[in-house]
Design a protein around this motif. Structure first.
Motif, PDB file in Angstrom:
ATOM      1  N   ASP A  28       0.840  -1.195  -0.023  1.00 25.90           N
ATOM      2  CA  ASP A  28       0.075  -0.010   0.027  1.00 25.90           C
ATOM      3  C   ASP A  28       0.929   1.217   0.118  1.00 25.90           C
ATOM      4  OD1 ASP A  28      -2.245  -1.587   0.025  1.00 25.90           O
ATOM      5  OD2 ASP A  28      -2.247  -1.702   2.387  1.00 25.90           O
ATOM      6  N   ILE A  29       2.038   1.246  -0.683  1.00 27.97           N
ATOM      7  CA  ILE A  29       2.726   2.370  -0.951  1.00 27.97           C
ATOM      8  C   ILE A  29       2.200   3.154  -2.017  1.00 27.97           C
ATOM      9  CG2 ILE A  29       5.238   3.383  -1.484  1.00 27.97           C
ATOM     10  CD1 ILE A  29       6.372   1.143   0.222  1.00 27.97           C
ATOM     11  N   ARG A  30       2.200   4.518  -1.878  1.00 27.55           N
ATOM     12  CA  ARG A  30       2.037   5.377  -3.017  1.00 27.55           C
ATOM     13  C   ARG A  30       3.163   6.349  -3.144  1.00 27.55           C
ATOM     14  NH1 ARG A  30      -1.108   6.938   1.400  1.00 27.55           N
ATOM     15  NH2 ARG A  30      -0.938   9.191   2.143  1.00 27.55           N
ATOM     16  N   GLY A  31       3.344   7.040  -4.238  1.00 30.58           N
ATOM     17  CA  GLY A  31       4.205   8.207  -4.364  1.00 30.58           C
ATOM     18  C   GLY A  31       3.706   9.223  -3.726  1.00 30.58           C
ATOM     19  N   ASP A  32       4.917  10.153  -3.354  1.00 32.77           N
ATOM     20  CA  ASP A  32       4.339  11.308  -2.651  1.00 32.77           C
ATOM     21  C   ASP A  32       3.880  12.532  -3.453  1.00 32.77           C
ATOM     22  OD1 ASP A  32       6.635  12.365  -3.854  1.00 32.77           O
ATOM     23  OD2 ASP A  32       7.865  12.977  -1.993  1.00 32.77           O
TER      24      ASP A  32
END
Length: 221
Positions: free
Chosen positions: A90-94
């Motif tokens: 569940d990582i997204r770009g900033d």
């Protein structure tokens, strides 16, 4: 023939400047902040003007000139790479352009300028649930750092200072520990992969550019 009106105006540092003809092997970097700054400067994304974001509240100061690579974006491809390499889900770009620290022996007195830099590696930083990579580069032709090609050749003390800065600069006493980690320190090949992905993320979101967006890379002709 009459020139287009935009020739009379300064290019937007994020959207109006090329990352460089040789990117990602060598990139143009827009510098926002230098080690002597007592306040935090940040590009205003709408206007392209460097604005004062906040005073530096504590003793930690960025140990290198710091900014971003034009026409990059930390989006789905950057986030996917971070997830693959770290095992985090569940990582997204900033949602910002790709950050870059530029090592140089020279004292650069202020930001708001373009430099040519050679990536040598990077920090895989996870801020909460966001991928927030920091590319480490050397100033092109720098007398002290210019021959460095890989992170292993970089002075360990300098790498530790950069890591310490990014792990602590958002920590506010009394508000609990912010969940920031450096999950990986990677070498030049991975840095080039991350930059390439951020360039593709930018193209997916903003398109392939225009005459104005490619008019300047900061390179001497």
């Amino acid at each position: 023939m009459k020139k287009p009106l935009w020739h009379a105006f300064q290019a937007h540092p994020w959207h109006g400047v090329s990352p460089g003809e040789d990117a990602p092997q060598t990139v143009t970097a827009y510098i926002e902040l230098v080690p002597t700054d007592a306040v935090k400067y940040e590009l205003d994304k709408e206007t392209g003007i460097l604005r004062l974001d906040r005073p530096q509240q504590f003793s930690s100061q960025c140990p290198t000139p710091y900014g971003f690579i034009p026409r990059t974006f930390c989006g789905p491809l950057v986030a996917k790479r971070a997830a693959e390499r770290t095992g985090h889900k569940d990582i997204r770009g900033d949602g910002d352009p790709m950050d870059i620290c530029v090592l140089t022996e020279k004292v650069i007195s202020s930001g708001n300028l373009l430099v040519r830099a050679v990536p040598i590696g990077g920090l895989r930083m996870i801020d909460g649930s966001e991928a927030d990579d920091k590319i480490i580069a050397v100033l092109e032709s720098d007398l002290a750092y210019g021959e460095i090609q890989h992170m292993a050749q970089c002075p360990r003390a300098m790498v530790d200072r950069i890591k310490h800065y990014f792990l602590t600069y958002k920590q506010i006493p009394g508000e609990g520990r912010r969940k920031v980690e450096i999950a990986e320190v990677y070498d030049r090949p991975e840095a080039l992969e991350v930059i390439q992905r951020s360039m593709k993320d930018y193209q997916s979101l903003y398109g392939g550019g225009s005459e104005r967006s490619t008019r300047s890379s900061g390179r001497k002709r």
